[in-house]
Design a protein around this motif. Structure first.
Motif, mmCIF file in Angstrom:
data_model
loop_
_atom_site.group_PDB
_atom_site.id
_atom_site.type_symbol
_atom_site.label_atom_id
_atom_site.label_comp_id
_atom_site.label_asym_id
_atom_site.label_seq_id
_atom_site.Cartn_x
_atom_site.Cartn_y
_atom_site.Cartn_z
ATOM 1 N N LYS A 1 0.837 -1.203 0.000
ATOM 2 C CA LYS A 1 0.000 0.000 0.000
ATOM 3 C C LYS A 1 0.872 1.253 0.000
ATOM 4 O O LYS A 1 0.599 2.224 -0.713
ATOM 5 N N LEU A 2 1.945 1.248 0.796
ATOM 6 C CA LEU A 2 2.840 2.408 0.831
ATOM 7 C C LEU A 2 3.594 2.577 -0.487
ATOM 8 O O LEU A 2 3.831 3.713 -0.914
ATOM 9 N N ILE A 3 3.959 1.491 -1.122
ATOM 10 C CA ILE A 3 4.618 1.587 -2.435
ATOM 11 C C ILE A 3 3.644 2.186 -3.441
ATOM 12 O O ILE A 3 4.008 3.054 -4.235
ATOM 13 N N HIS A 4 2.401 1.746 -3.399
ATOM 14 C CA HIS A 4 1.394 2.214 -4.356
ATOM 15 C C HIS A 4 0.950 3.645 -4.079
ATOM 16 O O HIS A 4 0.809 4.450 -5.001
ATOM 17 N N ASN A 5 0.739 3.988 -2.800
ATOM 18 C CA ASN A 5 0.170 5.295 -2.456
ATOM 19 C C ASN A 5 1.185 6.319 -1.986
ATOM 20 O O ASN A 5 0.853 7.488 -1.858
ATOM 21 N N GLY A 6 2.390 5.888 -1.661
ATOM 22 C CA GLY A 6 3.368 6.812 -1.099
ATOM 23 C C GLY A 6 3.215 6.884 0.414
ATOM 24 O O GLY A 6 2.357 6.232 1.005
ATOM 25 N N PRO A 7 4.074 7.696 1.073
ATOM 26 C CA PRO A 7 4.031 7.791 2.535
ATOM 27 C C PRO A 7 2.645 8.166 3.051
ATOM 28 O O PRO A 7 1.943 8.978 2.448
ATOM 29 N N MET A 8 2.253 7.529 4.162
ATOM 30 C CA MET A 8 0.934 7.752 4.752
ATOM 31 C C MET A 8 1.036 7.744 6.263
ATOM 32 O O MET A 8 1.891 7.058 6.823
ATOM 33 N N ARG A 9 0.122 8.449 6.901
ATOM 34 C CA ARG A 9 -0.027 8.343 8.352
ATOM 35 C C ARG A 9 -0.625 6.979 8.663
ATOM 36 O O ARG A 9 -1.370 6.417 7.856
ATOM 37 N N SER A 10 -0.335 6.463 9.839
ATOM 38 C CA SER A 10 -0.812 5.120 10.175
ATOM 39 C C SER A 10 -2.331 5.045 10.221
ATOM 40 O O SER A 10 -2.911 4.029 9.845
ATOM 41 N N GLY A 11 -3.009 6.108 10.639
ATOM 42 C CA GLY A 11 -4.475 6.100 10.662
ATOM 43 C C GLY A 11 -5.057 5.980 9.268
ATOM 44 O O GLY A 11 -6.009 5.227 9.035
ATOM 45 N N ALA A 12 -4.489 6.730 8.323
ATOM 46 C CA ALA A 12 -4.948 6.655 6.938
ATOM 47 C C ALA A 12 -4.637 5.287 6.348
ATOM 48 O O ALA A 12 -5.422 4.734 5.572
ATOM 49 N N LEU A 13 -3.507 4.723 6.745
ATOM 50 C CA LEU A 13 -3.123 3.395 6.272
ATOM 51 C C LEU A 13 -4.102 2.341 6.787
ATOM 52 O O LEU A 13 -4.542 1.465 6.038
ATOM 53 N N ALA A 14 -4.468 2.450 8.056
ATOM 54 C CA ALA A 14 -5.437 1.511 8.638
ATOM 55 C C ALA A 14 -6.759 1.592 7.881
ATOM 56 O O ALA A 14 -7.362 0.566 7.552
ATOM 57 N N GLU A 15 -7.204 2.796 7.585
ATOM 58 C CA GLU A 15 -8.455 2.960 6.846
ATOM 59 C C GLU A 15 -8.343 2.379 5.444
ATOM 60 O O GLU A 15 -9.241 1.682 4.979
ATOM 61 N N ALA A 16 -7.238 2.634 4.783
ATOM 62 C CA ALA A 16 -7.045 2.146 3.409
ATOM 63 C C ALA A 16 -6.973 0.626 3.343
ATOM 64 O O ALA A 16 -7.337 0.031 2.330
ATOM 65 N N LEU A 17 -6.511 0.006 4.436
ATOM 66 C CA LEU A 17 -6.372 -1.454 4.464
ATOM 67 C C LEU A 17 -7.524 -2.139 5.196
ATOM 68 O O LEU A 17 -7.479 -3.338 5.449
ATOM 69 N N TYR A 18 -8.557 -1.370 5.547
ATOM 70 C CA TYR A 18 -9.717 -1.910 6.263
ATOM 71 C C TYR A 18 -9.278 -2.647 7.517
ATOM 72 O O TYR A 18 -9.731 -3.755 7.810
ATOM 73 N N SER A 19 -8.391 -2.023 8.260
ATOM 74 C CA SER A 19 -7.861 -2.631 9.467
ATOM 75 C C SER A 19 -8.040 -1.664 10.626
ATOM 76 O O SER A 19 -8.452 -0.525 10.436
ATOM 77 N N ASP A 20 -7.711 -2.125 11.820
ATOM 78 C CA ASP A 20 -7.789 -1.219 12.958
ATOM 79 C C ASP A 20 -6.399 -0.653 13.239
ATOM 80 O O ASP A 20 -5.377 -1.230 12.867
ATOM 81 N N ALA A 21 -6.376 0.496 13.901
ATOM 82 C CA ALA A 21 -5.127 1.213 14.134
ATOM 83 C C ALA A 21 -4.126 0.386 14.934
ATOM 84 O O ALA A 21 -2.915 0.430 14.654
ATOM 85 N N SER A 22 -4.594 -0.389 15.917
ATOM 86 C CA SER A 22 -3.659 -1.162 16.743
ATOM 87 C C SER A 22 -2.964 -2.255 15.931
ATOM 88 O O SER A 22 -1.776 -2.517 16.126
ATOM 89 N N THR A 23 -3.694 -2.882 15.026
ATOM 90 C CA THR A 23 -3.089 -3.914 14.177
ATOM 91 C C THR A 23 -2.037 -3.294 13.260
ATOM 92 O O THR A 23 -0.922 -3.814 13.133
ATOM 93 N N ILE A 24 -2.376 -2.185 12.632
ATOM 94 C CA ILE A 24 -1.427 -1.497 11.738
ATOM 95 C C ILE A 24 -0.207 -1.047 12.525
ATOM 96 O O ILE A 24 0.932 -1.187 12.070
ATOM 97 N N SER A 25 -0.414 -0.530 13.731
ATOM 98 C CA SER A 25 0.694 -0.071 14.557
ATOM 99 C C SER A 25 1.658 -1.211 14.871
ATOM 100 O O SER A 25 2.882 -1.065 14.746
ATOM 101 N N ARG A 26 1.120 -2.355 15.261
ATOM 102 C CA ARG A 26 1.948 -3.523 15.572
ATOM 103 C C ARG A 26 2.703 -4.022 14.343
ATOM 104 O O ARG A 26 3.904 -4.288 14.387
ATOM 105 N N GLN A 27 1.975 -4.151 13.224
ATOM 106 C CA GLN A 27 2.605 -4.639 12.001
ATOM 107 C C GLN A 27 3.640 -3.645 11.482
ATOM 108 O O GLN A 27 4.726 -4.038 11.041
ATOM 109 N N ALA A 28 3.333 -2.362 11.543
ATOM 110 C CA ALA A 28 4.276 -1.336 11.081
ATOM 111 C C ALA A 28 5.524 -1.338 11.948
ATOM 112 O O ALA A 28 6.649 -1.197 11.427
ATOM 113 N N ALA A 29 5.364 -1.510 13.262
ATOM 114 C CA ALA A 29 6.530 -1.549 14.153
ATOM 115 C C ALA A 29 7.464 -2.688 13.762
ATOM 116 O O ALA A 29 8.694 -2.522 13.758
#
Length: 183
Positions: A56-84
């Protein structure tokens, strides 16, 4: 005269919807099992779902984690853990948000691009193997119909989910506690 199946608005039978639903469930379970096997084989170091962040980041470019969670239909805590985990492995990095230096965005590193390219090659090899005995027209038609289906699912899902919670706030459907309810 029979109805043209390619014409929009044709009725969809229960047999067709049941067949599609069963194949979606089957594919979902196959993917879940495959992802679990990959995670087990790598002692949990590779979480295949996390690589959706990378793509998603390769396709869309840099994103805030909240926007990334929304774009991936995920919750913020999951994205935060995976991003870490991806940051720890050097595949993505946190940068100051150019529009607001107090916030950060996630961005792909050169190493992340290399890994994504390797994953893409393996994914595409697998898909080519699956469709190797399909006629080129079938391959193109499948890609077109799958895109159309997923677009329709994405469009329809928000209204269907919202309909589960009427204005009173209580759920229309009972909560399902067992895996049996997912079949």
């Amino acid at each position: 005269m029979a109805e043209d199946p390619a014409q929009p608005g044709c009725p969809v039978t229960d047999d067709v919807t049941d067949a599609v639903a069963n194949q979606i469930i089957r594919l979902s379970r196959l993917r879940d099992r495959t992802n679990a096997q990959i995670a087990a084989a790598t002692n949990g170091e590779v979480e295949p779902a996390a690589f959706a962040i990378l793509f998603k980041l390769i396709h869309n470019g840099p994103m805030r984690s909240g926007a990334l969670a929304e774009a991936l239909y995920s919750d913020a805590s999951t994205i935060s853990r995976q991003a870490a985990n991806l940051v720890k492995r050097g595949f993505i990095e946190r940068r100051a948000d150019p529009s607001d230096g107090r916030a950060s965005v996630l961005a792909v590193t050169d190493r992340g691009r290399e890994v994504a390219a390797e994953i893409r090659v393996r994914r595409n090899d697998t898909l080519r193997e699956i469709m190797a005995d399909w006629a080129p027209g079938e391959q193109d038609l499948f890609a077109t119909l799958l895109t159309r289906f997923v677009d329709g699912y994405e469009h329809t899902r928000s209204t269907k989910v919202a309909a589960l919670y009427p204005k009173g706030g209580s759920r229309i459907l009972p909560k399902i506690d067992s895996a049996e309810g997912n079949s």
